[in-house]
Scaffold this motif. Structure first.
Motif, short mmCIF file in Angstrom:
data_model
loop_
_atom_site.label_atom_id
_atom_site.label_comp_id
_atom_site.label_asym_id
_atom_site.label_seq_id
_atom_site.Cartn_x
_atom_site.Cartn_y
_atom_site.Cartn_z
N UNK A 231 -52.35 67.41 131.33
CA UNK A 231 -52.50 67.01 129.95
C UNK A 231 -53.93 66.55 129.71
N UNK A 232 -54.35 66.68 128.45
CA UNK A 232 -55.66 66.18 128.04
C UNK A 232 -55.60 65.83 126.56
N UNK A 233 -56.46 64.96 126.14
CA UNK A 233 -56.53 64.57 124.73
C UNK A 233 -57.41 65.58 124.00
N UNK A 234 -56.87 66.19 122.97
CA UNK A 234 -57.64 67.15 122.18
C UNK A 234 -57.86 66.68 120.75
N UNK A 235 -57.06 65.70 120.32
CA UNK A 235 -57.16 65.21 118.95
C UNK A 235 -56.78 63.74 118.92
N UNK A 236 -57.52 62.97 118.16
CA UNK A 236 -57.16 61.59 117.87
C UNK A 236 -57.42 61.39 116.39
N UNK A 237 -56.79 60.41 115.79
CA UNK A 237 -57.00 60.23 114.35
C UNK A 237 -57.52 58.84 114.03
N UNK A 238 -58.27 58.79 112.94
CA UNK A 238 -58.73 57.54 112.36
C UNK A 238 -58.28 57.57 110.91
N UNK A 239 -57.30 56.75 110.55
CA UNK A 239 -56.89 56.71 109.14
C UNK A 239 -58.01 56.11 108.29
N UNK A 240 -58.41 56.83 107.26
CA UNK A 240 -59.53 56.42 106.42
C UNK A 240 -59.07 56.19 104.99
N UNK A 241 -59.80 55.35 104.29
CA UNK A 241 -59.45 55.03 102.91
C UNK A 241 -59.88 56.12 101.94
N UNK A 242 -60.83 56.97 102.33
CA UNK A 242 -61.35 58.01 101.44
C UNK A 242 -61.88 59.15 102.31
N UNK A 243 -61.21 60.30 102.29
CA UNK A 243 -61.61 61.40 103.17
C UNK A 243 -63.01 61.94 102.84
N UNK A 244 -63.36 62.04 101.58
CA UNK A 244 -64.67 62.56 101.21
C UNK A 244 -65.78 61.63 101.71
N UNK A 245 -65.60 60.35 101.49
CA UNK A 245 -66.57 59.35 101.95
C UNK A 245 -66.65 59.36 103.47
N UNK A 246 -65.50 59.49 104.13
CA UNK A 246 -65.46 59.54 105.60
C UNK A 246 -66.20 60.76 106.12
N UNK A 247 -65.97 61.92 105.48
CA UNK A 247 -66.66 63.14 105.90
C UNK A 247 -68.16 62.98 105.78
N UNK A 248 -68.62 62.39 104.69
CA UNK A 248 -70.06 62.17 104.49
C UNK A 248 -70.61 61.23 105.55
N UNK A 249 -69.89 60.16 105.87
CA UNK A 249 -70.37 59.19 106.86
C UNK A 249 -70.37 59.78 108.26
#
Length: 128
Positions: A1-19
């Motif tokens: 097994x290996x980790x391929x994806x982890x998530x960070x819940x964000x308040x605003x996806x557009x702002x998160x993508x820019x950051x």
């Protein structure tokens, strides 16, 4: 097994993508419409086939409460690693990133914590 994806819940996806791309320098790996949101992942340009971070909308009440508690208690949501913490601190500070914890030596690791502008504190670490 290996980790391929982890998530960070964000308040605003557009702002998160820019950051995460514009400020941190990550690259978008996937950006696919998913209902009223997006399946939006970023990866490190140093490891473009490595673990993806899903910038997931923080929609469920339990997630909102959990991540607000982490943030309000100065607990990082996740950790990123760098080879030169001092250089990243200087670069990111120059871009206006807020660091509630500046670089600090902790025996076998040096760490700092920054605000991702989307409701999370992220620990940045450099093994020593």
């Amino acid at each position: 097994m290996r980790v391929t994806l982890t998530s960070i819940p964000v308040t605003d996806q557009e702002k998160a993508a820019a950051f995460y791309t514009g400020t941190l320098g990550m690259q978008i790996r996937h950006d696919v419409p998913a209902g009223g949101a997006r399946w939006l992942t970023v990866v490190s340009p140093a490891d473009p086939d490595g673990t993806e971070i899903l910038l997931e909308p923080r929609g469920m009440d339990a997630a909102v409460t959990y991540y607000e508690h982490l943030y309000n208690n100065d607990i990082p949501a996740t950790q990123l690693e760098t080879d030169d913490l001092d250089a990243e601190f200087t670069r990111l500070s120059g871009l206006g990133v807020r660091f509630p914890m500046e670089p600090t030596d902790m025996d076998t690791v040096k760490v700092a914590v920054f605000d991702d502008t989307c409701g999370n504190l992220i620990q940045l670490a450099q093994p020593q």
